[in-house]
Design an enzyme around this catalytic site. Structure first.
Site, PDB file in Angstrom:
ATOM      1  N   GLY A 349       0.733  -1.163   0.003  1.00 50.07           N
ATOM      2  CA  GLY A 349      -0.053   0.152  -0.028  1.00 50.07           C
ATOM      3  C   GLY A 349       0.812   1.224  -0.040  1.00 50.07           C
ATOM      4  N   MET A 351       5.212   2.748   1.452  1.00 51.26           N
ATOM      5  CA  MET A 351       6.455   2.158   2.065  1.00 51.26           C
ATOM      6  C   MET A 351       7.255   3.507   2.629  1.00 51.26           C
ATOM      7  SD  MET A 351       8.680   0.047   2.744  1.00 51.26           S
ATOM      8  CE  MET A 351      10.208   0.541   3.858  1.00 51.26           C
ATOM      9  N   ASN A 353      10.095   4.626   3.132  1.00 54.40           N
ATOM     10  CA  ASN A 353      11.498   5.035   2.826  1.00 54.40           C
ATOM     11  C   ASN A 353      11.686   6.498   3.305  1.00 54.40           C
ATOM     12  OD1 ASN A 353      11.466   2.754   0.922  1.00 54.40           O
ATOM     13  ND2 ASN A 353      10.216   4.142  -0.146  1.00 54.40           N
ATOM     14  N   HIS A 385       0.105   6.670   8.800  1.00 55.57           N
ATOM     15  CA  HIS A 385       0.933   5.401   9.038  1.00 55.57           C
ATOM     16  C   HIS A 385       2.225   5.966   8.875  1.00 55.57           C
ATOM     17  CE1 HIS A 385       1.107   1.248  10.024  1.00 55.57           C
ATOM     18  NE2 HIS A 385       2.321   1.283   9.291  1.00 55.57           N
ATOM     19  N   GLU A 386       2.429   6.177   7.403  1.00 58.52           N
ATOM     20  CA  GLU A 386       3.872   6.429   6.968  1.00 58.52           C
ATOM     21  C   GLU A 386       4.558   7.366   7.471  1.00 58.52           C
ATOM     22  OE1 GLU A 386       4.899   3.555   5.178  1.00 58.52           O
ATOM     23  OE2 GLU A 386       2.734   3.017   5.324  1.00 58.52           O
ATOM     24  N   HIS A 389       6.238   6.471  10.736  1.00 61.09           N
ATOM     25  CA  HIS A 389       7.306   5.634  10.721  1.00 61.09           C
ATOM     26  C   HIS A 389       8.732   6.447  10.623  1.00 61.09           C
ATOM     27  CE1 HIS A 389       6.285   1.524  10.840  1.00 61.09           C
ATOM     28  NE2 HIS A 389       5.290   1.649   9.550  1.00 61.09           N
ATOM     29  N   GLU A 408       5.577  -1.814  13.196  1.00 64.04           N
ATOM     30  CA  GLU A 408       4.180  -1.570  12.414  1.00 64.04           C
ATOM     31  C   GLU A 408       3.143  -1.557  13.466  1.00 64.04           C
ATOM     32  OE1 GLU A 408       3.986  -0.947   9.547  1.00 64.04           O
ATOM     33  OE2 GLU A 408       5.954  -1.589   8.479  1.00 64.04           O
TER      34      GLU A 408
END
Length: 908
Positions: A349, A351, A353, A385-386, A389, A408
């Site tokens: 969905g 990533m 990076n 969400h990303e 991170h 996660e």
């Protein structure tokens, strides 16, 4: 109104301990993060100290403290899937040149060279570094050249070298030992295929203004960086990266850090794991934020998508969420820029990076005209969400993939906070209170949050960890404790809490064992007990209590849960605990009466919980099936989305079990009867569907009303669907209308939708049409569509699995999809399944209706016949499918006649 007792978060039998678990989790993660901020700096130009560079002393988290060298397995280091603990990378210099035109053989390729500076931690005569599907230029007959950073130090010669295909290594055997504490350089030159396999450095294609365009992009998680360049490809092996991208005129290049001057040379990255590295060469356009801060924020996509404003919403919420996270983490955004890119071809969905987040187009682009409310919320939550991170997951990183939940799970929890900050009226936290993770965690084949390192070695085992348990079990424990301890100094500010067990014991029971309990409240005696909840009660696994101790429940709550007369007890108020609740029959009856007479006396989310608990307790034979069905009798009065969503999710199981049996007619009739008032309610408040309901949840519930009316054969819905199919309709209703029109129609409607799909320029519209095409009742159209699903010229590779699953959701398509997958398993597995996080969903999706002995035998035979081919990341899903099928068989044998009799009486 009858008098009742709410056993809320502070008073429930499990509330205190569950709050403590959530508190401990957040504290633990915060402390690790705080330490990481101070230790995770890029190393100096010189060699770092051995301790600072060692994977075992990095920011990685390892509850078992196990040594990889002690792992069982083959004796040769290059035959093990884990790297030796003898070397650690410091910095990579990487140059890559992707060719965006095919060569004379029709292949797209890339060439590159890399120099990795690494420190020796222990004397060794072996260099083992990951490399996969790369062809190397030889240096004096070997794939790499070794140098010392300090020319004064002698360097051993390469005695032999080879590629270890099984474990994906380049191995160099030296004629002498590298010395601990010294720094060395390893140089390589290589060529690889810029394939369309969605892994490593790969190509994506799209058509714009009638011209086919090619871009080069990357996906390194979890084990694909080694496919782009030789590297120490483990998450604990952090390093910095300097990247140079060579590309044609008219294209631009992106990587994790900022571009330097006029060349496509990027400044060195922060110290990070290989799986977070990314690079893109494309002709994309971008929009940019106002840069009120020092952080450059850009949204990249196809030129047409940017000019149509499809990136505007993502840009707006990104800036709001970044601002919120800076306060939440109590530290500034760690990088100088945040690029987010929508890719036409992308397996996951999104990533995370670091500094260059990549997305599917449906997860980043929102068209105000063509996209639905659900599409908009998906963009919001995926971005949240990303971005979470960028701090937790990238700055602080798991040691090994067995603890993926630390990355996660925490990001899944925090995404609700970030999304809620950006869109505070959407009720996102409360709407996600009823747990989807229960379904998987109630299986005997579930797994704990954390596994031992030696259990997760092969790439397929790593990919298998990207599942519902890793993503959703942490927010299940913590989301109801929102806004508590939201900074990194929570440990000092936490008051002492009296617990029945040590913190370590509490955490171990939660992290190191699978499953969850069902808590039984007996309001006649005041007794509270718990046991491991399993869908199939014939299975049993060892289980230590996680919710509450016998002493805690006996001393604190026994006098509060006794009810007499018309008194009722409701436990787990606001669903603050990760457990199911059962009651004595008398209390169930009192709660059912309350639902019928004054359902709003029960909090909205608890009405959803009662439905969800009752249906799942019935599946596990804890309570009678008809008792669960009776919880739906009040739904004709219900107008809130959250209880309806819970009811329909659970009734979907009944549709799956009975849509091939004589029970289906009465089931349809009963659901139609319960849905009709909701359908008429929305017809009225929308002026006969001409307006959009103002509330976010109301818009979702309007979709529920229309969808269930169509699925249960309401005549008005059929007429609306066929009329709207060729007319302009609101995006919220398109999925239901498209599916219904194609189901009611024939070849002409299917071909019309296929042309719409081929010409769609908005990703969300394309996704709706692709799903709707699987709704036809014509077997020959479904079979043709299955063939299309593995033809990349018709269906993108990223969408192949979900297209097959969409066909399997159709009762006509299920056996066709099952036969298709069995016949083509080897091809599907090798082309779509080796590295896909979603591949396990193929097995789950196709087998969700399986409920006969014949289907169980077919499933077991499928497993036996394909052992040589393998199942990769779908291995656990296959075991769970077998377990679920057996449970379905037993449940049907015991419940079918009860369900038929009850529905037949109620549907009148």
């Amino acid at each position: 109104m009858a008098k009742g007792f709410y056993l809320s978060r502070n008073l429930a039998m499990a509330g205190l301990l569950l709050a403590a678990i959530a508190l401990v989790t957040i504290i633990a993660l915060s402390v690790v993060y705080d330490k990481e901020r101070s230790r995770n700096r890029a190393p100096s130009n010189g060699a770092p100290s051995v301790g600072a560079s060692s994977p075992s002393s990095s920011s990685s988290i390892d509850p078992y403290s196990s040594s990889t060298s002690a792992s069982p397995g083959p004796q040769k280091p290059w035959q093990r899937y884990r790297l030796p603990d003898t070397l650690a990378p410091v910095h990579y210099d990487i140059t890559l040149w992707p060719r965006l035109e095919p060569d004379q053989q029709g292949l797209y390729i890339f060439t590159g060279n890399s120099t990795v500076r690494f420190v020796c931690l222990k004397d060794t005569d072996l260099i083992i570094i990951h490399a996969n599907k790369l062809n190397f230029t030889l240096f004096q007959g070997h794939e790499a050249r070794l140098k010392a950073l300090d020319p004064a130090h002698p360097v051993p010669q390469v005695q032999s070298s080879w590629l270890q295909e099984e474990t994906e290594y380049l191995v160099l055997q030296l004629d002498g030992a590298l010395k601990a504490g010294r720094v060395y350089l390893l140089e390589t030159q290589f060529k690889g295929e810029l394939a369309d396999d969605l892994e490593g450095f790969y190509r994506s294609q799209y058509t714009e203004d009638g011209v086919q365009k090619v871009l080069a992009t990357s996906q390194m998680q979890a084990t694909f960086a080694r496919k782009a360049f030789p590297c120490f490809d483990e998450p604990a092996m952090k390093a910095t990266f300097s990247v140079v991208l060579i590309h044609p005129q008219g294209t631009g290049a992106l990587s994790n850090s900022k571009q330097m001057v006029s060349r496509t040379t990027f400044e060195p990255t922060k110290r990070m794991s290989t799986y977070l590295l990314a690079f893109i060469v494309s002709g994309f356009s971008f929009i940019e934020g106002d840069q009120e801060t020092d952080v450059q924020v850009r949204i990249w996509a196809r030129h047409q998508a940017i000019t149509e404003g499809q990136g505007d919403y993502a840009l707006n919420v990104t800036e709001a969420i970044l601002n919120f996270y800076e306060h939440y983490y109590n530290t500034s955004y760690p990088l100088s820029k945040s690029d987010q890119v929508a890719l036409p071809d992308f397996n996951a969905g999104a990533m995370e990076n670091w500094g260059l987040i990549t997305y599917r187009e449906t997860a980043l682009l929102y068209d105000p005209v063509a996209s639905s409310t659900g599409n908009k919320e998906r963009v919001l939550t995926v971005i949240a969400h990303e971005l979470a991170h960028m701090w937790f997951g990238n700055l602080v990183t798991l040691r090994w993939w067995n603890d993926l939940w630390l990355n996660e799970g925490f990001a899944s929890y925090v995404e609700y906070l970030g999304a809620d900050h950006a869109e505070p009226t959407w009720d996102i936290v409360r709407r996600n209170a009823v747990e989807t993770v229960f379904a998987v965690d109630a299986l005997a084949s579930s797994h704990p949050l954390s596994r031992r390192e030696e259990e997760v070695n092969r790439p397929s085992e790593i990919t298998e960890m990207f599942n519902t348990i890793s993503y959703s079990k942490v927010p299940s424990h913590t989301h109801t404790h929102t806004h508590t301890h939201t900074h990194t100094h929570a440990l000092e500010d936490t008051p002492s809490i009296s617990l029945p067990h040590s913190v370590q014991d509490i955490m171990n029971r939660w992290v190191l064992q699978m499953g969850f309990p069902v808590v039984t409240v007996d309001t006649r005696t005041g007794q509270v007990s718990q046991q491991h909840f399993l869908n199939d009660p014939q299975l049993s696994t060892p289980y230590l209590p996680t919710c509450c101790s016998d002493r805690l429940t006996r001393d604190r709550y026994s006098n509060r849960v006794i009810a007499t007369g018309d008194q009722w007890v409701l436990a787990n108020t606001n669903v603050s605990g990760y457990f199911r609740v059962n009651y004595d029959l008398e209390n169930w009856e009192r709660l059912l009466h309350l639902l019928h007479t004054d359902h709003q006396a029960i909090p909205t989310v608890n009405r959803a919980q009662l439905l969800d608990d009752a249906f799942n307790l019935a599946r596990a034979k804890v309570i009678n099936t008809t008792l669960a069905l009776r919880t739906t009798s009040y739904l004709s009065k219900e107008r809130d989305y959250i209880p309806w969503a819970s009811a329909l999710s659970n009734l979907n199981y009944y549709f799956l079990m009975f849509d091939r049996t004589e029970v289906y007619g009465p089931l349809q009739g009963y659901i139609r009867k319960q849905t009709l008032p909701l359908f008429e309610y929305y017809r009225t408040i929308t002026a006969n569907w001409a307006r959009v309901p103002p509330g976010h949840n109301d818009q979702y519930n309007q979709i529920n009303a229309l969808n269930m009316a169509c699925n249960t054969g309401l005549k008005d819905c059929k007429e609306l669907a066929l009329r709207w199919f060729s007319d302009r309709i609101h995006p919220n209703l398109k999925s239901t209308v498209y599916c219904s029109a194609i189901a009611f129609g024939g070849t002409e409607e299917w071909d019309f939708a296929w042309r719409m799909f081929q010409n769609a320029t908005v990703a969300t519209e394309s996704a709706r049409l692709r799903s709707a095409l699987a709704c036809t009742k014509a077997p020959w159209l479904l079979n043709r569509y299955l063939q299309y699903s593995i033809d990349p010229t018709k269906i993108r590779k990223q969408d192949s699995v979900s297209t097959i699953v969409a066909v399997a959701r159709n009762v006509v398509g299920m056996p066709l999809a099952w036969n298709f997958v069995r016949e083509n398993w080897s091809y599907i597995f090798n082309n779509y399944g080796r590295g896909s996080f979603s591949f396990s969903g193929l097995i789950t999706g196709i087998t969700q209706r399986f409920s006969t002995e014949f289907e169980l035998k077919e499933l077991e035979r499928f497993k036996e016949q394909n052992l040589q081919v393998g199942f990769g990341s779908a291995s656990l899903a296959l075991e769970q499918a077998i377990e679920n099928t057996r449970a379905n068989i037993r449940w049907l044998a015991e419940s079918r006649s009860q369900v038929l009799d009850w529905l037949s009486g109620e549907a009148k």
